[in-house]
Design a protein around this motif. Structure first.
Motif, mmCIF file in Angstrom:
data_model
loop_
_atom_site.group_PDB
_atom_site.id
_atom_site.type_symbol
_atom_site.label_atom_id
_atom_site.label_comp_id
_atom_site.label_asym_id
_atom_site.label_seq_id
_atom_site.Cartn_x
_atom_site.Cartn_y
_atom_site.Cartn_z
ATOM 1 N N THR A 152 56.359 -21.356 -8.142
ATOM 2 C CA THR A 152 57.279 -21.564 -9.263
ATOM 3 C C THR A 152 57.069 -20.574 -10.400
ATOM 4 O O THR A 152 58.024 -20.251 -11.124
ATOM 5 C CB THR A 152 57.128 -22.992 -9.826
ATOM 6 N N GLU A 153 55.834 -20.079 -10.575
ATOM 7 C CA GLU A 153 55.540 -19.240 -11.735
ATOM 8 C C GLU A 153 54.878 -17.913 -11.393
ATOM 9 O O GLU A 153 54.674 -17.078 -12.290
ATOM 10 C CB GLU A 153 54.631 -20.007 -12.705
ATOM 11 N N GLY A 154 54.496 -17.713 -10.135
ATOM 12 C CA GLY A 154 53.745 -16.516 -9.788
ATOM 13 C C GLY A 154 52.252 -16.728 -10.006
ATOM 14 O O GLY A 154 51.806 -17.843 -10.268
ATOM 15 N N PRO A 155 51.464 -15.666 -9.923
ATOM 16 C CA PRO A 155 49.994 -15.788 -10.006
ATOM 17 C C PRO A 155 49.500 -16.018 -11.437
ATOM 18 O O PRO A 155 49.052 -15.109 -12.128
ATOM 19 C CB PRO A 155 49.501 -14.450 -9.447
ATOM 20 N N THR A 156 49.568 -17.266 -11.877
ATOM 21 C CA THR A 156 49.098 -17.629 -13.214
ATOM 22 C C THR A 156 47.577 -17.744 -13.228
ATOM 23 O O THR A 156 46.918 -17.887 -12.186
ATOM 24 C CB THR A 156 49.698 -18.972 -13.649
ATOM 25 N N GLN A 157 47.030 -17.745 -14.433
ATOM 26 C CA GLN A 157 45.579 -17.908 -14.569
ATOM 27 C C GLN A 157 45.138 -19.281 -14.075
ATOM 28 O O GLN A 157 44.075 -19.413 -13.467
ATOM 29 C CB GLN A 157 45.159 -17.726 -16.028
ATOM 30 N N GLU A 158 45.968 -20.301 -14.319
ATOM 31 C CA GLU A 158 45.596 -21.630 -13.838
ATOM 32 C C GLU A 158 45.500 -21.661 -12.325
ATOM 33 O O GLU A 158 44.552 -22.240 -11.764
ATOM 34 C CB GLU A 158 46.599 -22.685 -14.310
ATOM 35 N N ALA A 159 46.459 -21.042 -11.633
ATOM 36 C CA ALA A 159 46.416 -21.021 -10.167
ATOM 37 C C ALA A 159 45.154 -20.322 -9.684
ATOM 38 O O ALA A 159 44.484 -20.796 -8.748
ATOM 39 C CB ALA A 159 47.655 -20.325 -9.619
ATOM 40 N N ILE A 160 44.815 -19.209 -10.316
ATOM 41 C CA ILE A 160 43.606 -18.473 -9.924
ATOM 42 C C ILE A 160 42.353 -19.299 -10.188
ATOM 43 O O ILE A 160 41.416 -19.344 -9.373
ATOM 44 C CB ILE A 160 43.538 -17.134 -10.679
ATOM 45 N N ASP A 161 42.320 -20.008 -11.317
ATOM 46 C CA ASP A 161 41.158 -20.847 -11.633
ATOM 47 C C ASP A 161 40.974 -21.961 -10.603
ATOM 48 O O ASP A 161 39.837 -22.309 -10.233
ATOM 49 C CB ASP A 161 41.312 -21.454 -13.027
ATOM 50 N N LEU A 162 42.080 -22.540 -10.156
ATOM 51 C CA LEU A 162 41.996 -23.592 -9.141
ATOM 52 C C LEU A 162 41.433 -23.044 -7.837
ATOM 53 O O LEU A 162 40.590 -23.679 -7.182
ATOM 54 C CB LEU A 162 43.383 -24.191 -8.912
ATOM 55 N N ILE A 163 41.898 -21.880 -7.444
ATOM 56 C CA ILE A 163 41.390 -21.239 -6.220
ATOM 57 C C ILE A 163 39.899 -20.929 -6.371
ATOM 58 O O ILE A 163 39.100 -21.164 -5.448
ATOM 59 C CB ILE A 163 42.183 -19.962 -5.921
ATOM 60 N N ASN A 164 39.512 -20.435 -7.536
ATOM 61 C CA ASN A 164 38.112 -20.057 -7.737
ATOM 62 C C ASN A 164 37.172 -21.257 -7.743
ATOM 63 O O ASN A 164 36.000 -21.136 -7.381
ATOM 64 C CB ASN A 164 37.964 -19.257 -9.030
ATOM 65 N N GLN A 165 37.676 -22.427 -8.139
ATOM 66 C CA GLN A 165 36.825 -23.616 -8.027
ATOM 67 C C GLN A 165 36.397 -23.826 -6.578
ATOM 68 O O GLN A 165 35.232 -24.157 -6.297
ATOM 69 C CB GLN A 165 37.586 -24.850 -8.510
ATOM 70 N N VAL A 166 37.326 -23.648 -5.663
ATOM 71 C CA VAL A 166 37.049 -23.849 -4.242
ATOM 72 C C VAL A 166 36.157 -22.727 -3.709
ATOM 73 O O VAL A 166 35.188 -22.971 -2.980
ATOM 74 C CB VAL A 166 38.366 -23.933 -3.448
ATOM 75 N N ARG A 167 36.470 -21.493 -4.076
ATOM 76 C CA ARG A 167 35.698 -20.356 -3.578
ATOM 77 C C ARG A 167 34.271 -20.349 -4.127
ATOM 78 O O ARG A 167 33.315 -20.072 -3.398
ATOM 79 C CB ARG A 167 36.403 -19.043 -3.939
ATOM 80 N N GLU A 168 34.125 -20.632 -5.405
ATOM 81 C CA GLU A 168 32.795 -20.596 -6.015
ATOM 82 C C GLU A 168 31.890 -21.675 -5.442
ATOM 83 O O GLU A 168 30.675 -21.474 -5.309
ATOM 84 C CB GLU A 168 32.927 -20.708 -7.526
ATOM 85 N N ARG A 169 32.459 -22.833 -5.125
ATOM 86 C CA ARG A 169 31.644 -23.878 -4.474
ATOM 87 C C ARG A 169 31.057 -23.354 -3.165
ATOM 88 O O ARG A 169 29.937 -23.707 -2.773
ATOM 89 C CB ARG A 169 32.499 -25.125 -4.240
ATOM 90 N N ALA A 170 31.815 -22.507 -2.459
ATOM 91 C CA ALA A 170 31.377 -21.974 -1.167
ATOM 92 C C ALA A 170 30.517 -20.729 -1.305
ATOM 93 O O ALA A 170 30.013 -20.212 -0.294
ATOM 94 C CB ALA A 170 32.600 -21.657 -0.308
ATOM 95 N N GLY A 171 30.348 -20.227 -2.525
ATOM 96 C CA GLY A 171 29.567 -19.006 -2.701
ATOM 97 C C GLY A 171 30.358 -17.738 -2.450
ATOM 98 O O GLY A 171 29.793 -16.648 -2.384
ATOM 99 N N ALA A 172 31.679 -17.862 -2.322
ATOM 100 C CA ALA A 172 32.536 -16.694 -2.120
ATOM 101 C C ALA A 172 32.852 -16.064 -3.472
ATOM 102 O O ALA A 172 32.822 -16.727 -4.509
ATOM 103 C CB ALA A 172 33.824 -17.099 -1.406
ATOM 104 N N SER A 173 33.154 -14.789 -3.468
ATOM 105 C CA SER A 173 33.410 -14.069 -4.711
ATOM 106 C C SER A 173 34.689 -14.568 -5.374
ATOM 107 O O SER A 173 35.655 -14.942 -4.707
ATOM 108 C CB SER A 173 33.526 -12.569 -4.435
#
Length: 473
Positions: free
Chosen positions: A374-395
């Protein structure tokens, strides 16, 4: 007339529900203690019928896990009976008489039948208002979830909403989508956030399934807002360690909005028995396997960053206990998806691992995907993805890394990394429009557009003169 119909339904149920074997949280009064006169007039009887709906979901875990991940090319299987049931999924050669497709249809409609029986018998003076409200919500959730699953794999199906409904034509797209949405919304309104028993429906279960339904039907704004309702509730959170999500020590953890529950003492399954080699693998005491083995393709193992702990649950080599030699799996398209730990209380091939249906990580990534659409790559969308990635130790990733299209593709890959071997890959690829093209790209020439849906089972076609088969079958 109503009493006669109820008696017939009760007799059928007694034969069908010989025992439930549920975990403690779902155990009910034995049917030997219930009579045809009391079963639907008592709380124990109502709970027992509802519990049978939960039990029906347990019986379809082979479809829930193997079917979707095999059709999408993440895993492949060989040996034993797995070749009879699931090589057709790999080759897109399933037919109207495929055993697992038929089982999936039957178990879901049996769950619907039981929910309808409960809803038809909650009226009257036998139950408190609080009990009626809770069990009505629970039955509506179980029925709606069953229709969600049916719609996902078969398209619109007959909407049976009373015990008397037997032969009906298929609903329209709009009818079934509206029904699922309304039922899940109503159930969520009356279900509690925490349940008195893990495995029972909660408000989080209903909102979680509703989020996924909105996502898979591309109702982006509704998916985003429903996911946010779950996030804002502060009722669920990511586990600190990815492996702990699936561990026996953390069953019922806060990341699970809903899971299908099992135990090794009756309500068991043999998931791992169809994954690991049966000879020479270093099983814990009490565990064993069948002849079938399930493998992960090398290119899927390569999807993970080197630091990504999610790939730690994929076995890439092991030492054969019979020969002492190292068996190299990675490099031969034969890594093993060991996401579900071995049961320390297993009895041979029978184990009790719970299977997640909706996890909090899915809610985070679902909102991220909906926001991107709906909005494109917003900071909120990126933050949500990073919560999942950071838990896994991914960059971590950043907004500057993506366009809307590239983030869409990245989210699909991230979902594959996060939810592999959880039965979500098929719906994800269909939503992203790559299910058929991916199959064709890996050499599955049989894959055609009509394979986005499975066929209506032939047994149902024969039994229901109002039924129309899916196109292409």
């Amino acid at each position: 007339m109503k009493n006669k119909k109820n008696t017939i339904l009760i007799v059928n149920l007694i034969f069908i529900i010989l025992f439930l074997g549920c975990e403690d949280v779902l155990e009910t009064t034995a049917y030997s203690e219930l009579t045809t006169e009391t079963i639907l007039n008592s709380e124990d009887g109502i709970n027992s019928v509802l519990n049978d709906s939960y039990a029906e979901f347990r019986d379809s875990y082979l479809y829930r896990i193997w079917g979707p991940d095999i059709t999408t090319g993440f895993v492949w299987s060989r040996g034993g009976s797995i070749e009879v049931d699931f090589v057709d999924y790999e080759n897109f050669t399933w037919s109207t008489t495929h055993a697992q497709i038929n089982t999936h249809w039957q178990t879901l409609y049996q769950a619907i039948r039981n929910a309808n029986i409960v809803l038809a018998n909650l009226a009257g003076d036998n139950f408190s208002g609080e009990f009626v409200q809770l069990k009505t919500a629970e039955a509506r959730f179980l029925r709606a979830y069953s229709y969600y699953e049916l719609y996902s794999v078969f398209g619109p199906v007959p909407l049976l909403t009373t015990p008397e409904d037997l032969i009906l034509p298929r609903a329209s797209e709009e009818e079934i989508k509206t029904f699922i949405t309304n039922e899940l919304t109503a159930a969520a309104a009356d279900l509690p956030w925490p349940s008195d028993a893990f495995g029972r429906a909660t408000k989080g279960s209903a909102l979680g399934v509703l989020t996924k339904f909105y996502l898979n039907t591309k109702q982006w704004s509704h998916a985003a807002s429903t996911a946010q309702e779950i996030i804002s509730s502060n009722q669920h959170e990511l586990m600190d360690n990815y492996k702990d999500v699936f561990s026996f020590e953390h069953e019922g953890n806060s990341e699970l909005l809903w899971a299908i529950t099992y135990n090794s003492q009756g309500a068991n399954q043999f998931l791992n028995a169809l994954v690991f080699p049966n000879a020479g693998y270093p099983f814990p005491p009490g565990n064993s396997a069948f002849a079938a083995v399930t493998y992960v393709f090398d290119d899927k193992v390569d999807m993970f960053d080197e630091s990504d702990s999610r790939s730690d649950l994929i076995v890439k080599q092991y030492t054969n206990t019979n020969t002492g030699q190292v068996v190299q799996l990675y490099g031969n398209d034969q890594s093993i998806p060991a996401k579900y730990p071995h049961d320390p209380n297993a009895s041979g091939t029978f184990e009790g691992q719970d299977i997640p249906v909706v996890r909090y990580a899915d809610i985070l990534l679902s909102r991220a995907e909906a926001l991107n659409e709906t909005e494109g790559p917003t900071q909120e969308a990126i933050d949500l993805i990073n919560q999942v990635r950071e838990r896994a130790g991914a960059s971590a990733v950043s907004t500057g890394d993506f366009t809307q299209e590239s983030l869409r593709n990245f989210i699909l890959q991230e979902r594959t990394r996060e939810f592999y071997f959880e039965g979500k890959s098929r719906s994800d690829q269909i939503r992203h429009g790559v299910f058929i093209s991916n199959a064709q790209a890996r050499g599955v020439n049989n894959a055609q557009p009509h394979h986005r849906l499975f066929p209506i089972p032939q047994a149902e076609m024969d039994a229901n003169p109002e039924m129309i088969q899916n196109e292409g079958y």
